[in-house]
Design a protein around this motif. Structure first.
Motif, PDB file in Angstrom:
ATOM      1  N   THR A 263       0.859  -1.188   0.000  1.00 18.55           N
ATOM      2  CA  THR A 263       0.000   0.000   0.000  1.00 18.55           C
ATOM      3  C   THR A 263       0.890   1.231   0.000  1.00 18.55           C
ATOM      4  O   THR A 263       1.725   1.402   0.901  1.00 18.55           O
ATOM      5  CB  THR A 263      -0.909   0.017   1.241  1.00 18.55           C
ATOM      6  OG1 THR A 263      -1.713  -1.169   1.249  1.00 18.55           O
ATOM      7  CG2 THR A 263      -1.820   1.234   1.220  1.00 18.55           C
ATOM      8  N   ARG A 532      -1.817  -1.160  -3.884  1.00 20.59           N
ATOM      9  CA  ARG A 532      -2.894  -0.182  -3.944  1.00 20.59           C
ATOM     10  C   ARG A 532      -2.363   1.161  -3.468  1.00 20.59           C
ATOM     11  O   ARG A 532      -1.293   1.235  -2.839  1.00 20.59           O
ATOM     12  CB  ARG A 532      -4.093  -0.621  -3.108  1.00 20.59           C
ATOM     13  CG  ARG A 532      -3.885  -0.643  -1.613  1.00 20.59           C
ATOM     14  CD  ARG A 532      -5.091  -1.232  -0.892  1.00 20.59           C
ATOM     15  NE  ARG A 532      -4.981  -1.129   0.561  1.00 20.59           N
ATOM     16  CZ  ARG A 532      -5.438  -0.109   1.280  1.00 20.59           C
ATOM     17  NH1 ARG A 532      -6.054   0.906   0.673  1.00 20.59           N
ATOM     18  NH2 ARG A 532      -5.307  -0.091   2.595  1.00 20.59           N
ATOM     19  N   ASP A 534      -3.242   4.733  -1.354  1.00 20.55           N
ATOM     20  CA  ASP A 534      -4.098   5.335  -0.336  1.00 20.55           C
ATOM     21  C   ASP A 534      -3.649   6.788  -0.176  1.00 20.55           C
ATOM     22  O   ASP A 534      -2.506   7.049   0.205  1.00 20.55           O
ATOM     23  CB  ASP A 534      -3.954   4.584   0.991  1.00 20.55           C
ATOM     24  CG  ASP A 534      -4.991   5.013   2.032  1.00 20.55           C
ATOM     25  OD1 ASP A 534      -5.383   6.200   2.028  1.00 20.55           O
ATOM     26  OD2 ASP A 534      -5.389   4.166   2.857  1.00 20.55           O
TER      27      ASP A 534
END
Length: 636
Positions: A263, A532, A534
């Motif tokens: 992340t 991902r 964020d």
């Protein structure tokens, strides 16, 4: 009947003037009767000895002590006292620091005192002249330091003024007793300076710790994954970005690989531009409140004490000592010991007493030792010529990083693996291939052309740091830790390469916060398969709460940050601390990449490769802005 002599040879004329004793020298007067029977010849070379002579020597020593205190002891202990990171980086223990303080406070005075005693063997007159000469030289050295801080004079003009002041002081000392009395009273200065260093400076707790760490955290579950934390230093997020706002995979393939498997918190900002404030905030979850040393006695509640009850800890710190001895063993390195401290302190004294400003950045003494230099692996001798040394990646690998990799092995108990690596922090000495090069210590980083060159050197070293990231991932996968571990890679702060506001100071924060505050942050949780992004408002006080919650540990103290497993902040505002307890609001979001810089293959400009910089004053020389050292090493 023997005639009683009156004013014959060997006895003083009652009306004659006595030798000058205003300075407290008290040489034996011509015809002094204490040396033998009345009328007997006097051994003038022994006139300074005896009880009165030793009292005079004591007075001279007090005068030398006072001036050495002002010229050497006070400025050195003042800077060392404000530089706890200097001792922490070199892993100095209490005995080594106290020995260094003793050397600074005593050895120069004793050495000059011995010079005076030896001069006394040549007679009282030679002793008096030597004492005046020593006092004049010390006053001249003091005048150089004062002149650098209060006047624009530098170099030869400053030396001439200082020499004049020293000569005047020596003459005044011979003529007026009040000056000698004042100096003898000022001899109380060095003990006071030592006391301030030990009990009132930020370095004091490093010498005299106040405690041995805080309370361990408690378990909130049964699953405690291995934790791997790699904290880089002086790495702005923008240095990694390509034109599209992603990680530049062509230049930094391993950072891109990490982003694709973790992340990526793109809106992450550090707390301070100075590591002694930034790293404690990251590892305690609290904003900087006091200008404390980054030491466990000041920060007893931190990552290491919280995890110490449930985890084995393998920590490699650089300029902090947040892990207390009860939790961590401090490995011995070649950069440890009194010899290193003396060498670095002597270099600082040369800067303080020089009649010109130094372009050498004291921060550059915080250089990661290579594995070859540390003797971790067998390697061929380090060549001294030519300037560029085309060694292998493994040989040039920072030694503490090598130790960190060697410790990435499975264990029965959960383990916290922690490394604060001073990369890609200056001094810039690595090419992306891992080859090292050497640049002059006073290589300028300011002015037309030099700023771009500094950024190109930074990017080259970042290219090598990318290889270290790849080596970390390869080692974790080979050991079987990658899938089950919580892996965190981030940096404590960035740095500005914006012309006119380079660095990490307040001006740089205001003008180029996107370079100083925003840092890369990648968190791979146990079992995570894909990457991902964020973009929550992450501030680095969130790091400890996040890691603790992922490791199922409840922190036993209140923190300012919040875990990433909780709802994001609703407020988009951020704060940054140039000084503790003085938050500076910063605005903005995820930064964009700056204009393209020269590729790190060092193809432009062509003279960078092997040609040394022009000599000062010659054609092509671009001087940097002068600076007067105020610390051994500014915080990293």
């Amino acid at each position: 009947m023997t005639d009683r002599p009156t004013t014959g040879a060997g006895l003083p004329d009652p009306g004659a003037a006595r030798p000058d004793t205003a300075s407290g020298d008290d040489p034996a007067p011509r015809g002094s009767v204490h040396a033998g029977p009345i009328g007997a010849p006097v051994n003038r070379r022994r006139g300074w000895r005896g009880r009165a002579g030793w009292r005079a020597e004591g007075r001279r020593l007090l005068e030398v002590t006072a001036l050495v205190g002002l010229v050497v002891t006070q400025p050195l202990l003042d800077i060392l006292g404000r530089s706890p990171d200097f001792f922490l980086f070199h892993r100095a223990d209490r005995g080594e620091i106290l020995l260094l303080v003793a050397l600074v406070a005593v050895v120069p005075t004793v050495a000059l005192g011995l010079v005076g005693l030896l001069a006394g063997l040549a007679g009282a007159a030679a002793r008096a002249v030597t004492h005046s000469l020593l006092l004049g030289l010390l006053v001249a050295a003091l005048a150089v330091q004062v002149g650098r801080h209060t006047t624009p004079l530098r170099g030869v003009p400053l030396l001439l003024v200082a020499a004049t002041v020293g000569a005047g002081a020596a003459v005044a000392h011979r003529r007026w007793t009040a000056l000698g009395r004042a100096l003898r009273l000022a001899a109380v200065g060095p003990p006071i300076f030592v006391g301030l260093f030990l009990f009132a400076s930020p370095t004091g707790p490093v010498v005299l710790p106040l405690g041995d760490g805080g309370v361990a955290g408690t378990a909130t579950g049964n699953r405690h994954p291995p934790v791997v934390m790699l904290i880089l230093d002086e790495l702005p997020l923008v240095s990694l970005l390509d034109a599209a706002g992603g990680v530049d995979a062509a230049r930094f393939p391993h950072f891109a690989e990490l982003a694709a498997a973790s992340t990526w918190y793109r809106n992450a900002t550090g707390v301070s531009g100075w590591t002694p404030y930034a790293l404690p905030a990251m590892l305690t979850g609290r904003y900087p409140a006091e200008p404390f040393a980054p030491h466990y006695s000041h920060y007893p509640d931190n990552l290491f004490t919280a995890f110490g009850g449930l985890y084995d800890i393998r920590a490699e710190e650089s300029i902090t000592r947040l892990c207390p001895p009860s939790r961590c063993e401090q490995p011995v390195t070649p950069e440890q010991g009194v010899g290193v401290l003396v060498r670095e302190t002597a270099g600082l004294l040369r800067q303080l007493t020089a009649p010109h400003d130094s372009r050498i950045d004291p921060e550059d003494s915080y250089r990661e030792r290579t594995a070859e230099e540390a003797g971790i692996d067998a390697a061929e001798p380090v060549p001294t010529d030519p300037k560029f040394r085309w060694d292998s990646l493994n040989v040039n690998q920072p030694a503490r990083f090598t130790s960190f990799l060697n410790g990435l092995t499975p264990s029965a108990r959960p383990t916290l693996h922690f490394l604060h690596l001073l990369m890609p922090h200056s001094p810039w000495a690595f090419l992306p291939s891992g080859a090292r090069y050497e640049a002059p210590e006073d290589f300028p980083n300011e002015g037309d052309g030099w700023v771009d060159l500094a950024r190109a050197r930074h990017l080259a070293q970042l290219g090598y740091t990318d290889r270290l990231i790849g080596e970390t991932m390869r080692t974790l996968r080979a050991s079987g830790l990658w899938d089950e571990a919580l892996v965190v890679v981030t940096a404590d702060h960035g740095v500005s390469f914006t012309k006119g506001v380079q660095g990490r100071g307040e001006d740089a924060i205001r003008a180029a916060a996107d370079e100083v505050a925003w840092v890369p942050l990648f968190v791979k949780t146990p079992g995570q398969r894909g990457g991902r992004v964020d973009d929550r408002n992450w501030q680095h006080v969130d790091l400890l709460p996040t890691v603790a919650e992922e490791a199922a540990i409840r922190l036993p103290w209140r923190v300012d940050g919040r875990s990433a497993l909780q709802a994001p902040r609703t407020d988009a505002g951020k704060v940054f601390y140039d000084r503790p307890s003085q938050p500076m609001p910063i605005s903005g979001g995820v930064p964009v990449a700056p204009p393209p810089a020269p590729r790190t293959g060092w193809s432009a400009p062509p003279w960078v490769r092997l040609r040394p910089p022009a000599a000062p004053g010659s054609a092509g020389w671009a001087p940097s802005a002068p600076s007067i050292p105020t610390r051994v090493c500014c915080p990293a």
